[in-house]
Motif scaffolding. Structure first.
Motif, PDB file in Angstrom:
ATOM      1  N   ILE A   1       9.054  29.068   1.639  1.00  0.00           N
ATOM      2  CA  ILE A   1      10.062  29.005   0.574  1.00  0.00           C
ATOM      3  C   ILE A   1      11.451  29.237   1.145  1.00  0.00           C
ATOM      4  O   ILE A   1      12.418  28.558   0.779  1.00  0.00           O
ATOM      5  N   ARG A   2      11.560  30.194   2.065  1.00  0.00           N
ATOM      6  CA  ARG A   2      12.860  30.474   2.684  1.00  0.00           C
ATOM      7  C   ARG A   2      13.352  29.283   3.508  1.00  0.00           C
ATOM      8  O   ARG A   2      14.545  29.020   3.568  1.00  0.00           O
ATOM      9  N   ASP A   3      12.418  28.568   4.152  1.00  0.00           N
ATOM     10  CA  ASP A   3      12.806  27.372   4.903  1.00  0.00           C
ATOM     11  C   ASP A   3      13.265  26.273   3.957  1.00  0.00           C
ATOM     12  O   ASP A   3      14.229  25.559   4.234  1.00  0.00           O
ATOM     13  N   LEU A   4      12.545  26.153   2.838  1.00  0.00           N
ATOM     14  CA  LEU A   4      12.844  25.097   1.864  1.00  0.00           C
ATOM     15  C   LEU A   4      14.098  25.400   1.061  1.00  0.00           C
ATOM     16  O   LEU A   4      14.931  24.517   0.822  1.00  0.00           O
ATOM     17  N   LEU A   5      14.228  26.677   0.656  1.00  0.00           N
ATOM     18  CA  LEU A   5      15.332  27.102  -0.205  1.00  0.00           C
ATOM     19  C   LEU A   5      15.985  28.352   0.394  1.00  0.00           C
ATOM     20  O   LEU A   5      15.682  29.477  -0.021  1.00  0.00           O
TER      21      LEU A   5
ATOM     22  N   ASN B   1      12.734  33.776  12.543  1.00  0.00           N
ATOM     23  CA  ASN B   1      13.491  32.743  11.839  1.00  0.00           C
ATOM     24  C   ASN B   1      14.044  31.683  12.772  1.00  0.00           C
ATOM     25  O   ASN B   1      14.900  30.897  12.404  1.00  0.00           O
ATOM     26  N   GLY B   2      13.529  31.672  14.037  1.00  0.00           N
ATOM     27  CA  GLY B   2      13.923  30.630  14.955  1.00  0.00           C
ATOM     28  C   GLY B   2      15.133  30.970  15.808  1.00  0.00           C
ATOM     29  O   GLY B   2      15.465  30.264  16.743  1.00  0.00           O
ATOM     30  N   ARG B   3      15.809  32.066  15.512  1.00  0.00           N
ATOM     31  CA  ARG B   3      16.981  32.449  16.294  1.00  0.00           C
ATOM     32  C   ARG B   3      16.526  33.101  17.587  1.00  0.00           C
ATOM     33  O   ARG B   3      15.517  33.782  17.627  1.00  0.00           O
TER      34      ARG B   3
END
Length: 231
Positions: A69-73, A159-161
Motif C-alpha cells: 500500500i505504501r508503494d502504491l499510495l 524502503n529501497g534507500r
C-alpha cells in the motif's frame, strides 16, 4: 481534522465493531477489508488517508499489505492494530512503512486518537511497545561496543534507500544508534566524549534531516531507512 479511513481485519465481529465505533466518532470510513489482498484492492479504489490493519490474516498478512500500500499510495499512512507484542513484529512493521503500532488491548478512544494523529503525519506507538524501541543501557552487546560508523558500504533498507544516500552524517548515525540502544543524552555524551549540548545539537540536526519531532520518531525513521538497527 477530517480523514478517510480503511479498516482491515479478518474477524467479522472485530471489523464491524471497529467500523461502527469510528463512524460514531465522526470518522469518514471509506471501506473495510477482510484480507491483505482485499485491503490492497480497496486502497487502490478509495485512496484512504489512513489504513488500520491487523497483521495475521489469510491471503496476505498485514505487513506485506502495508508495504504494498505504501508503494502504491505513498501518501497513505498505515497503522497496525494487533495482538503481537514481540519486538520483531514491531521492527518488521516499521520497516514495512507503518507509522503506528497499537495493541488490541487499547481503548477505542485511543484507537481513534491514534488514527487521527497518523493522518496528521505523526507516529504512534502503543505505550506497552515503546520499551522495544530502545534496549536498557548496557542491556546488549551493541551498547558495549564501539559505535558503528558509515564506511561507504551500501546498506539496503526496507524502503529501497541505501545508507550512502542518507543525509545523516557518520557522527549523527553514531548518536542515533546509541539513542536506539537506549542511552540517555548524558550517556551518549560520555560514550562519545562530547558535551551534552553537542549531543542535543546532533539530535536537532537528525530530527530536521529525518523530518521527525522526537526520539521515538527518529528511531523509527532511522530503522526504516536502514541507518540504525533494532537488535
Amino acid at each position: 481534522m477530517t480523514y478517510r479511513l480503511l479498516i482491515v481485519d479478518d474477524h467479522t465481529l472485530m471489523r464491524e465493531s471497529v467500523h461502527r465505533a469510528f463512524v460514531e466518532a465522526g470518522v469518514d470510513v471509506v471501506g473495510t477489508a477482510a484480507t491483505g489482498r482485499e485491503a490492497l484492492e480497496r486502497a487502490r479504489e478509495v485512496e484512504p488517508d489512513v489504513v488500520l490493519t491487523d497483521i495475521s490474516m489469510p491471503d496476505m498478512d498485514g505487513l506485506e499489505a502495508c508495504s504494498r500500500i505504501r508503494d502504491l499510495l505513498p501518501g497513505t499512512r498505515v497503522v497496525i492494530l494487533t495482538m503481537h507484542t514481540e519486538r520483531e513484529m514491531l521492527t518488521r512493521a516499521v520497516r514495512a512503512g507503518a507509522c503506528g503500532y497499537l495493541l488490541k488491548t487499547c481503548s477505542m478512544r485511543e484507537l481513534v486518537t491514534a488514527t487521527r494523529l497518523a493522518a496528521e503525519g505523526q507516529t504512534v506507538i502503543d505505550p506497552h511497545m515503546k520499551p522495544h524501541l530502545a534496549r536498557p543501557a548496557g542491556g546488549g552487546s551493541r551498547s558495549e561496543t564501539t559505535p558503528r560508523t558509515s564506511n561507504g558500504a551500501t546498506h539496503h533498507s526496507g524502503n529501497g534507500r541505501t545508507r550512502t544516500e542518507s543525509l545523516v552524517t557518520p557522527r549523527e548515525e553514531e548518536v542515533l544508534q546509541l539513542i536506539t540502544d537506549g542511552l540517555s543524552t548524558t550517556e551518549v555524551a560520555e560514550r562519545l566524549f562530547i558535551s551534552q549540548k553537542t549531543v542535543k545539537n546532533h539530535l536537532a540536526s537528525i530530527y530536521s534531516k529525518l523530518g521527525v519531532r522526537d526520539r521515538t520518531q527518529a528511531v523509527i525513521e532511522g530503522v526504516r531507512q536502514g541507518i540504525v538497527e533494532l537488535t
